[in-house]
Design an enzyme around this catalytic site. Structure first.
Site, short mmCIF file in Angstrom:
data_model
loop_
_atom_site.label_atom_id
_atom_site.label_comp_id
_atom_site.label_asym_id
_atom_site.label_seq_id
_atom_site.Cartn_x
_atom_site.Cartn_y
_atom_site.Cartn_z
N ASN A 199 0.77 -1.24 -0.13
CA ASN A 199 -0.04 -0.08 0.29
C ASN A 199 0.95 1.31 -0.01
O ASN A 199 1.96 1.20 0.15
CB ASN A 199 -0.99 0.03 1.22
CG ASN A 199 -2.14 0.58 0.96
OD1 ASN A 199 -2.36 1.48 -0.04
ND2 ASN A 199 -3.25 0.43 1.87
N PHE A 200 0.16 2.30 0.12
CA PHE A 200 1.09 3.44 0.12
C PHE A 200 1.85 4.01 -1.15
O PHE A 200 3.19 4.59 -0.72
CB PHE A 200 1.43 4.14 1.26
CG PHE A 200 0.17 4.06 2.55
CD1 PHE A 200 0.28 2.84 3.33
CD2 PHE A 200 -0.72 4.87 2.29
CE1 PHE A 200 -0.74 2.77 4.09
CE2 PHE A 200 -1.91 4.74 3.19
CZ PHE A 200 -1.98 3.53 4.03
N LEU A 201 1.81 3.38 -2.30
CA LEU A 201 2.69 3.50 -3.31
C LEU A 201 2.55 4.82 -3.98
O LEU A 201 1.51 5.17 -4.31
CB LEU A 201 2.66 2.51 -4.56
CG LEU A 201 3.38 2.83 -6.02
CD1 LEU A 201 5.02 2.83 -5.70
CD2 LEU A 201 2.98 1.83 -6.91
N THR B 247 -4.57 -3.39 -3.88
CA THR B 247 -5.71 -3.00 -4.63
C THR B 247 -5.31 -1.83 -5.28
O THR B 247 -4.39 -0.92 -4.95
CB THR B 247 -6.90 -2.36 -3.71
OG1 THR B 247 -6.41 -1.48 -2.72
CG2 THR B 247 -7.72 -3.53 -3.03
N LEU C 96 -6.84 -0.76 3.38
CA LEU C 96 -7.12 0.55 3.72
C LEU C 96 -6.55 1.61 2.70
O LEU C 96 -5.67 1.36 1.72
CB LEU C 96 -5.85 0.90 4.95
CG LEU C 96 -6.55 -0.01 6.13
CD1 LEU C 96 -5.29 -0.09 7.28
CD2 LEU C 96 -7.68 0.07 6.58
C1 LIG Z 1 6.01 -11.45 -2.71
C2 LIG Z 1 5.60 -9.70 -2.49
C3 LIG Z 1 5.35 -8.62 -3.62
C4 LIG Z 1 5.03 -7.48 -3.25
C5 LIG Z 1 4.79 -6.49 -4.42
C6 LIG Z 1 3.27 -6.96 -5.03
C7 LIG Z 1 2.73 -5.80 -6.10
C8 LIG Z 1 2.59 -4.54 -5.63
C9 LIG Z 1 2.25 -3.50 -6.79
C10 LIG Z 1 2.17 -2.17 -6.39
C11 LIG Z 1 0.57 -1.89 -5.41
C12 LIG Z 1 0.58 -0.53 -5.13
C13 LIG Z 1 -1.03 -0.41 -4.25
C14 LIG Z 1 -1.25 0.98 -3.71
O1 LIG Z 1 -0.24 1.84 -3.17
C15 LIG Z 1 -2.65 1.49 -3.72
S1 LIG Z 1 -2.95 2.02 -5.25
C16 LIG Z 1 -2.52 3.82 -5.01
C17 LIG Z 1 -1.21 4.08 -6.11
N1 LIG Z 1 -0.76 5.21 -5.92
C18 LIG Z 1 -1.24 6.49 -6.38
O2 LIG Z 1 -2.42 6.17 -7.35
C19 LIG Z 1 -0.68 7.60 -5.94
C20 LIG Z 1 -0.33 8.60 -7.32
N2 LIG Z 1 0.26 8.15 -8.13
C21 LIG Z 1 1.55 8.08 -8.21
O3 LIG Z 1 2.27 8.20 -7.01
C22 LIG Z 1 2.30 7.31 -9.33
O4 LIG Z 1 1.44 7.54 -10.57
C23 LIG Z 1 2.68 5.65 -9.22
C24 LIG Z 1 3.48 5.64 -8.00
C25 LIG Z 1 1.10 5.02 -8.82
C26 LIG Z 1 3.01 5.32 -10.52
O5 LIG Z 1 4.30 6.09 -10.97
P1 LIG Z 1 4.27 6.62 -12.45
O6 LIG Z 1 5.39 7.51 -12.20
O7 LIG Z 1 2.96 7.08 -12.52
O8 LIG Z 1 4.58 5.59 -13.30
P2 LIG Z 1 6.07 4.94 -13.37
O9 LIG Z 1 7.11 4.90 -12.50
O10 LIG Z 1 6.66 5.48 -14.67
O11 LIG Z 1 5.81 3.18 -13.59
C27 LIG Z 1 4.84 2.96 -14.53
C28 LIG Z 1 4.52 1.66 -14.17
O12 LIG Z 1 3.88 1.27 -13.20
C29 LIG Z 1 2.82 0.71 -13.41
N3 LIG Z 1 1.68 1.44 -12.11
C30 LIG Z 1 1.01 2.56 -12.12
N4 LIG Z 1 0.17 2.75 -11.30
C31 LIG Z 1 0.35 1.60 -10.25
C32 LIG Z 1 -0.33 1.17 -9.17
N5 LIG Z 1 -1.03 1.72 -8.67
N6 LIG Z 1 0.04 -0.09 -8.80
C33 LIG Z 1 0.83 -1.09 -9.52
N7 LIG Z 1 1.57 -0.64 -10.51
C34 LIG Z 1 1.23 0.67 -11.29
C35 LIG Z 1 2.34 1.14 -14.58
O13 LIG Z 1 1.02 -0.05 -14.83
C36 LIG Z 1 3.53 0.87 -15.49
O14 LIG Z 1 3.92 -0.43 -15.33
P3 LIG Z 1 3.46 -1.34 -16.96
O15 LIG Z 1 4.27 -0.57 -17.85
O16 LIG Z 1 3.65 -2.67 -16.51
O17 LIG Z 1 2.03 -0.93 -17.17
#
Ligand SMILES: CCCCCCCCCCCCCC(=O)CSCCNC(=O)CCNC(=O)[C@H](O)C(C)(C)COP(=O)(O)OP(=O)(O)OC[C@H]1O[C@@H](n2cnc3c(N)ncnc32)[C@H](O)[C@@H]1OP(=O)(O)O
Ligand SMILES: CCOC(=O)c1cnc2ccc(OC)cc2c1SCCC#N
Length: 389
Positions: free
Chosen positions: A137-139, A173, A389
C-alpha cells in the site's frame, strides 16, 4: 495495452485469462533464501533508499506530507486522500510488522523524501488455504518524478524485502487496471452532509429538489436505535474474534484474523477506526458488529472547504440485528461525529443495504490483486471478505 513491467511479473496475465488449465495457487515457487538478491535495487543516481521509521515523529511527518501532496486523487482532481499520521502508524504497524518494509526514496543531496511504498504481513485465506502475504500500500512517487519508471523499481525492492522474510505472495488494490484483477468492486457513497457535498461539486441537487428537501432526504435520527449498541472495548476482543472469524468463513478471499489481529485492527482508535457491537441486554451475548475507518480527503480548489471528513465501511457482522438496521446505526454514529460522507464498497453483504440506506454508486472502481497466486475465476464482490486501507 503493453504492460512492459507487469508482463515480467508472476501475476495473472491478460493473455492467460480464461485458461482454466493453469493450476490455482502460487505461480512461481519460492526462491532459496540464499539466492534472494542481498542488496537493494539500483536507483537513478540522485536518489537513495531509506527505511522510514514510522515511530519517528519527524519521519512519519515527512511521509504524511509526501502523501498529503502526492497520493491518490479522483479522476476529476476534486479530492486527494489525506491519511493522518495516527492512521499511518495504525495501518503500518500491525502484529509482526517489518520496519524495513516501510520503504522511502529520498534525494541524496537534500534528503527530501520523494517516493514511498509499504508492505505489512497478513494471513489471507484463499478458498481453504491460508497464505502468508504482504499487503502492499501507499505506493507514491512525487508528482515531479512521475513517468520515469520509478514505480517498477519500488515494487521490485519491496518484493525483494518481502522475499527476504520468506514470503512469496502479496495482496493489493488499485483504481487502475493492471494484470490481472481477481475482483473489481464499486464504491458507494451515503451523504451525511449533502449541502457540503453539493457545494464542493461532488453531488448535484436532484431535479425538482430544493436544498432543504435534499437535507431532509438524508436526515438521520439523533441517536442509534438498536438496544445494546455500544462501542467495542478491549474485553470484547475474544467474542468479536469468534463472531468475525465465523462470518468471514463464507467468503472466498478473507483475512484469517486471530485475537491479536482483532485487537490491532478493530479496537477503536480516535479519528482512525471506530467499532461498535450489539450486546444482548438479556443474555449479554455479542450478536453483531460494525466498524468504519476515518480517511479524510483534501478538497482541491474549493473556496469554502479544505477537508472532507469521510468514514469508510470496514468489517460488519450481523447475526441477530438486521444488517440494514445495524448499518443505519453506523450512519447515525458517523453523523453524530460530523462525518460528511459514509463510503462503502459493494464487497461482502454490503449490496443488501446500499440502496435502502440511500447510498449512491460512485464512478470509481477498486480492483483487487494477488501477486504470485492464481485464482482461475474472477470473484464477484460478494465473494470478497477483504478490505484494504
Ligand atoms: C511477494 C511480495 C510482492 C510485493 C509487491 C506486489 C505488487 C505491488 C504493486 C503495487 C501496489 C500498490 C498499491 C497501492 O499503493 C494502492 S493504489 C495507489 C497507488 N498510488 C497512487 O495512485 C498515488 C498517485 N500516483 C503515483 O504516485 C504514481 O502515479 C505511481 C507511483 C502510482 C506510479 O508511478 P508513475 O510515475 O505514474 O509510473 P512509472 O513509475 O513510470 O511506472 C509505470 C508502471 O507502473 C505501473 N503502475 C502505475 N500505477 C500503479 C499502481 N497503482 N500499482 C501498481 N503498478 C502501477 C504502470 O502500470 C506501469 O507498468 P506497466 O508498464 O507494466 O503497465
Ligand atoms: C464524496 C465521495 O467521494 C469520496 O469520499 C472520495 C474522497 N476522496 C477521494 C480521494 C481520492 C480518490 O481517488 C480515487 C477518490 C476519493 C473519493 S471517491 C472514491 C473513494 C471512496 N469512496
Amino acid at each position: 495495452k503493453r504492460h512492459k513491467f507487469w508482463e515480467t511479473q508472476p501475476v495473472g496475465q491478460f493473455k492467460d485469462m480464461g485458461d482454466t488449465s493453469l493450476p490455482e495457487g502460487p505461480i512461481e515457487p519460492p526462491t532459496p533464501l540464499s539466492e534472494v538478491k542481498q542488496e537493494p535495487y539500483n536507483l537513478p543516481n540522485p536518489y537513495e533508499w531509506i527505511t522510514c521509521d514510522m515511530d519517528s515523529e519527524e519521519m512519519c511527518n515527512e511521509v504524511y506530507n509526501l502523501l498529503t501532496n502526492n497520493y491518490v486523487e479522483d479522476d476529476e482532481n476534486m479530492f486527494r486522500f489525506n491519511y493522518s499520521m495516527g492512521f499511518l502508524r495504525w495501518a503500518l504497524r500491525p502484529p509482526g510488522y517489518f520496519r524495513n518494509w516501510h520503504i522511502g526514496v529520498r534525494v541524496k543531496s537534500s534528503k527530501k523524501l520523494v517516493a514511498f511504498i509499504t508492505g505489512v504481513p497478513a494471513r489471507i485465506r484463499v478458498r481453504d488455504t491460508v497464505v502468508y502475504m504482504a499487503e502492499i500500500n501507499f505506493l507514491c512517487v512525487h508528482k515531479k518524478l512521475r513517468s520515469k519508471r520509478l514505480a517498477p523499481v519500488m515494487i521490485k525492492e519491496v518484493t525483494r524485502r518481502v522475499h527476504f522474510e520468506n514470503m512469496w505472495q502479496a495482496a493489493y488494490t488499485a483504481g487502475v487496471v493492471l494484470p490481472t484483477p481477481i475482483s473489481t468492486c464499486q464504491y458507494w457513497h451515503r451523504s451525511l452532509n449533502p449541502k457540503k457535498l453539493i457545494d464542493v461539486g461532488f453531488s448535484r441537487l436532484g431535479a425538482r429538489m430544493t436544498m432543504s428537501r435534499t437535507i431532509k432526504l438524508y436526515k438521520l435520527p439523533d441517536s442509534t436505535v438498536t438496544p445494546g449498541f455500544r462501542k467495542m472495548e478491549s474485553h470484547d476482543v475474544p467474542a468479536v474474534t469468534r463472531l468475525l472469524r465465523n462470518y468471514l468463513s463464507q467468503f472466498l478471499v478473507a483475512p484469517d484474523f486471530d485475537e491479536n489481529d482483532v485487537e490491532h485492527w478493530l479496537l477503536p482508535r480516535e479519528n482512525v477506526v471506530d467499532s461498535y457491537l450489539v450486546e444482548s441486554p438479556e443474555t449479554h451475548e455479542i450478536t453483531d458488529f460494525c466498524s468504519f475507518y476515518t480517511l479524510p480527503s483534501s478538497i482541491l480548489g474549493n473556496q469554502n472547504y479544505n477537508t472532507l471528513k469521510a468514514a469508510y465501511s470496514y468489517y460488519n457482522v450481523s447475526t441477530k440485528t438486521p444488517l440494514l438496521q445495524l448499518m443505519n446505526d453506523a450512519l447515525i454514529v458517523a453523523k453524530q461525529n460530523d462525518y460528511d460522507v459514509f463510503n462503502a464498497l459493494d464487497v461482502m453483504q454490503n449490496e443488501s443495504f446500499l440502496k435502502d440506506l440511500k447510498f449512491g454508486p460512485g464512478d470509481g472502481k477498486l480492483h483487487y490483486y494477488l501477486y504470485n497466486y492464481r485464482i482461475n475465476h474472477v470473484l464477484r464482490p460478494s465473494e470478497l471478505g477483504l478490505v484494504l486501507l
